[in-house]
Design an enzyme around this catalytic site. Structure first.
Site, short mmCIF file in Angstrom:
data_model
loop_
_atom_site.label_atom_id
_atom_site.label_comp_id
_atom_site.label_asym_id
_atom_site.label_seq_id
_atom_site.Cartn_x
_atom_site.Cartn_y
_atom_site.Cartn_z
CD GLN A 93 17.03 3.03 30.93
OE1 GLN A 93 18.01 3.56 31.47
NE2 GLN A 93 15.96 2.66 31.60
CB VAL A 95 11.52 1.86 27.76
CG1 VAL A 95 10.34 1.99 28.71
CG2 VAL A 95 11.04 1.69 26.31
CG HIS A 99 13.59 -2.64 30.51
ND1 HIS A 99 13.54 -1.27 30.57
CD2 HIS A 99 14.31 -2.93 29.40
CE1 HIS A 99 14.20 -0.74 29.55
NE2 HIS A 99 14.69 -1.73 28.83
CG HIS A 101 16.49 -6.42 27.30
ND1 HIS A 101 15.77 -6.14 26.15
CD2 HIS A 101 16.87 -5.22 27.80
CE1 HIS A 101 15.75 -4.83 25.97
NE2 HIS A 101 16.40 -4.24 26.95
P1 AMP Z 1 15.97 -0.57 26.20
O1 AMP Z 1 16.75 -0.16 25.01
O2 AMP Z 1 16.76 -1.47 27.12
O3 AMP Z 1 15.32 0.59 26.91
O4 AMP Z 1 14.83 -1.52 25.65
C1 AMP Z 1 13.50 -1.16 25.51
C2 AMP Z 1 12.81 -2.33 24.86
O5 AMP Z 1 11.41 -2.14 25.00
C3 AMP Z 1 13.09 -2.48 23.36
O6 AMP Z 1 13.67 -3.76 23.11
C4 AMP Z 1 11.72 -2.32 22.73
O7 AMP Z 1 11.53 -3.16 21.62
C5 AMP Z 1 10.79 -2.68 23.87
N1 AMP Z 1 9.45 -2.09 23.83
C6 AMP Z 1 9.13 -0.78 23.62
N2 AMP Z 1 7.81 -0.62 23.68
C7 AMP Z 1 7.27 -1.84 23.96
C8 AMP Z 1 5.94 -2.32 24.14
N3 AMP Z 1 4.87 -1.52 24.05
N4 AMP Z 1 5.76 -3.63 24.39
C9 AMP Z 1 6.83 -4.47 24.46
N5 AMP Z 1 8.10 -4.08 24.31
C10 AMP Z 1 8.33 -2.78 24.05
#
Ligand code: AMP
Ligand code: ZN
Length: 111
Positions: A93, A95, A99, A101
């Site tokens: 993770q 962010v 969420h 995907h």
């Molecule tokens: P995770 O690794 O599951 O936390 O995935 C976070 C995802 O957020 C990644 O696939 C990033 O490419 C995506 N992401 C980060 N910043 C943004 C943004 N501003 N708008 C859209 N997607 C984002």
């Protein structure tokens, strides 16, 4: 959460390609797509990840689970799609706002 990028998207403070929104959640295109269609579905409420959910989030989680197939249908993902939720650094993770995907529109290898 003032420094959370997904809270900022949710509040309209930073732009995103939003494809779906309702009272409880929204979906937008991942900025670095890993599949022809790559969306992120987030709750409006700031929850860090699955580990951060509490009993009172039951309706929210169930709403999101029922909304994911609707979003996928709207996006034309007739052949199916993959849903992924990374939890914590050990789960990859990046962010820390919950969420899911949604990945599809091409060939995905089996996990
Ligand atoms: P995770 O690794 O599951 O936390 O995935 C976070 C995802 O957020 C990644 O696939 C990033 O490419 C995506 N992401 C980060 N910043 C943004 C943004 N501003 N708008 C859209 N997607 C984002
Ligand atoms: Zn947040």
């Amino acid at each position: 959460m003032t420094d959370c990028i997904f809270c900022k998207i949710q509040q309209g403070d930073i732009p995103a390609d939003i494809v779906y929104e309702d009272e409880h959640c929204l979906a937008f295109r991942d900025i670095q797509p890993k599949a022809p269609i790559h969306l992120l579905v987030i709750p409006r409420k700031h929850v860090e990840n699955l580990d951060d959910l509490v009993e009172s989030d039951k309706d929210l989680v169930s709403h999101m689970m029922l909304t994911i197939p609707k979003i996928a249908r709207q996006q034309g993902l007739k052949e199916g799609y993959r849903t992924v939720a990374n939890t914590g650094t050990g789960g990859g993770q990046e962010v820390f706002h919950l969420h899911f995907h949604i990945l599809g529109g091409g060939v995905l290898h089996s996990l």
